[in-house]
Design a protein around this motif. Sequence first.
Motif, PDB file in Angstrom:
ATOM      1  N   UNK A   1       0.844  -1.188   0.000  1.00 35.40           N
ATOM      2  CA  UNK A   1       0.000   0.000   0.000  1.00 35.40           C
ATOM      3  C   UNK A   1       0.885   1.246   0.000  1.00 35.40           C
ATOM      4  N   UNK A   2       0.562   2.197  -0.846  1.00 41.85           N
ATOM      5  CA  UNK A   2       1.301   3.442  -0.918  1.00 41.85           C
ATOM      6  C   UNK A   2       0.657   4.448   0.024  1.00 41.85           C
ATOM      7  N   UNK A   3       1.370   4.824   1.099  1.00 45.04           N
ATOM      8  CA  UNK A   3       0.819   5.751   2.089  1.00 45.04           C
ATOM      9  C   UNK A   3       1.311   7.175   1.900  1.00 45.04           C
ATOM     10  N   UNK A   4       2.117   7.417   0.871  1.00 45.81           N
ATOM     11  CA  UNK A   4       2.620   8.764   0.625  1.00 45.81           C
ATOM     12  C   UNK A   4       1.529   9.621  -0.003  1.00 45.81           C
ATOM     13  N   UNK A   5       1.468  10.858   0.459  1.00 51.63           N
ATOM     14  CA  UNK A   5       0.515  11.808  -0.106  1.00 51.63           C
ATOM     15  C   UNK A   5       1.102  12.412  -1.375  1.00 51.63           C
ATOM     16  N   UNK A   6       0.291  12.655  -2.390  1.00 51.71           N
ATOM     17  CA  UNK A   6       0.803  13.290  -3.607  1.00 51.71           C
ATOM     18  C   UNK A   6       1.273  14.706  -3.300  1.00 51.71           C
ATOM     19  N   UNK A   7       2.229  15.188  -4.063  1.00 51.36           N
ATOM     20  CA  UNK A   7       2.755  16.535  -3.881  1.00 51.36           C
ATOM     21  C   UNK A   7       1.764  17.592  -4.357  1.00 51.36           C
ATOM     22  N   UNK A   8       0.894  17.237  -5.212  1.00 52.58           N
ATOM     23  CA  UNK A   8      -0.082  18.202  -5.713  1.00 52.58           C
ATOM     24  C   UNK A   8      -1.010  17.536  -6.700  1.00 52.58           C
ATOM     25  N   UNK A   9      -2.009  18.267  -7.077  1.00 58.81           N
ATOM     26  CA  UNK A   9      -2.952  17.794  -8.081  1.00 58.81           C
ATOM     27  C   UNK A   9      -2.984  18.808  -9.210  1.00 58.81           C
ATOM     28  N   UNK A  10      -3.457  18.379 -10.332  1.00 59.85           N
ATOM     29  CA  UNK A  10      -3.578  19.249 -11.490  1.00 59.85           C
ATOM     30  C   UNK A  10      -5.047  19.456 -11.800  1.00 59.85           C
ATOM     31  N   UNK A  11      -5.424  20.703 -12.054  1.00 60.51           N
ATOM     32  CA  UNK A  11      -6.786  20.967 -12.508  1.00 60.51           C
ATOM     33  C   UNK A  11      -6.760  22.126 -13.486  1.00 60.51           C
ATOM     34  N   UNK A  12      -7.776  22.205 -14.291  1.00 59.49           N
ATOM     35  CA  UNK A  12      -7.889  23.259 -15.286  1.00 59.49           C
ATOM     36  C   UNK A  12      -8.617  24.443 -14.679  1.00 59.49           C
ATOM     37  N   UNK A  13      -8.078  25.621 -14.906  1.00 64.26           N
ATOM     38  CA  UNK A  13      -8.687  26.844 -14.402  1.00 64.26           C
ATOM     39  C   UNK A  13      -8.917  27.784 -15.580  1.00 64.26           C
ATOM     40  N   UNK A  14     -10.136  28.203 -15.769  1.00 58.48           N
ATOM     41  CA  UNK A  14     -10.456  29.135 -16.844  1.00 58.48           C
ATOM     42  C   UNK A  14     -10.564  30.538 -16.256  1.00 58.48           C
ATOM     43  N   UNK A  15      -9.800  31.455 -16.811  1.00 59.57           N
ATOM     44  CA  UNK A  15      -9.836  32.844 -16.361  1.00 59.57           C
ATOM     45  C   UNK A  15      -9.895  33.753 -17.582  1.00 59.57           C
ATOM     46  N   UNK A  16     -10.437  34.937 -17.423  1.00 63.01           N
ATOM     47  CA  UNK A  16     -10.429  35.889 -18.537  1.00 63.01           C
ATOM     48  C   UNK A  16      -8.988  36.201 -18.949  1.00 63.01           C
ATOM     49  N   UNK A  17      -8.789  36.462 -20.232  1.00 61.63           N
ATOM     50  CA  UNK A  17      -7.459  36.727 -20.760  1.00 61.63           C
ATOM     51  C   UNK A  17      -6.737  37.857 -20.051  1.00 61.63           C
ATOM     52  N   UNK A  18      -7.436  38.934 -19.743  1.00 60.69           N
ATOM     53  CA  UNK A  18      -6.816  40.072 -19.068  1.00 60.69           C
ATOM     54  C   UNK A  18      -6.318  39.664 -17.682  1.00 60.69           C
ATOM     55  N   UNK A  19      -7.104  38.886 -16.970  1.00 61.63           N
ATOM     56  CA  UNK A  19      -6.694  38.434 -15.636  1.00 61.63           C
ATOM     57  C   UNK A  19      -5.460  37.547 -15.725  1.00 61.63           C
ATOM     58  N   UNK A  20      -5.401  36.707 -16.731  1.00 63.45           N
ATOM     59  CA  UNK A  20      -4.222  35.857 -16.920  1.00 63.45           C
ATOM     60  C   UNK A  20      -2.980  36.711 -17.149  1.00 63.45           C
ATOM     61  N   UNK A  21      -3.096  37.710 -17.996  1.00 64.12           N
ATOM     62  CA  UNK A  21      -1.952  38.578 -18.275  1.00 64.12           C
ATOM     63  C   UNK A  21      -1.517  39.340 -17.029  1.00 64.12           C
TER      64      UNK A  21
END
Length: 53
Positions: A1-21
């Motif tokens: 059994x692997x008891x180590x916690x993952x370092x992070x997760x990946x998810x998609x985030x949609x933001x307006x272009x101006x906010x991204x810049x």
Amino acid sequence: MNTQQPQGVTFTLRVPGLLQEQAKALAKKEHLSLNSLIVRLLEREIAQKGNQQ
């Protein structure tokens, strides 16, 4: 059994272009990756909201 916690997760985030810049520019100014900036902002917001309850 692997008891180590993952370092992070990946998810998609949609933001307006101006906010991204704007986020990219702030990350560059702070010498951070965009990912690191977003994580810090999320942590700060969650901590603030938790202290208000």
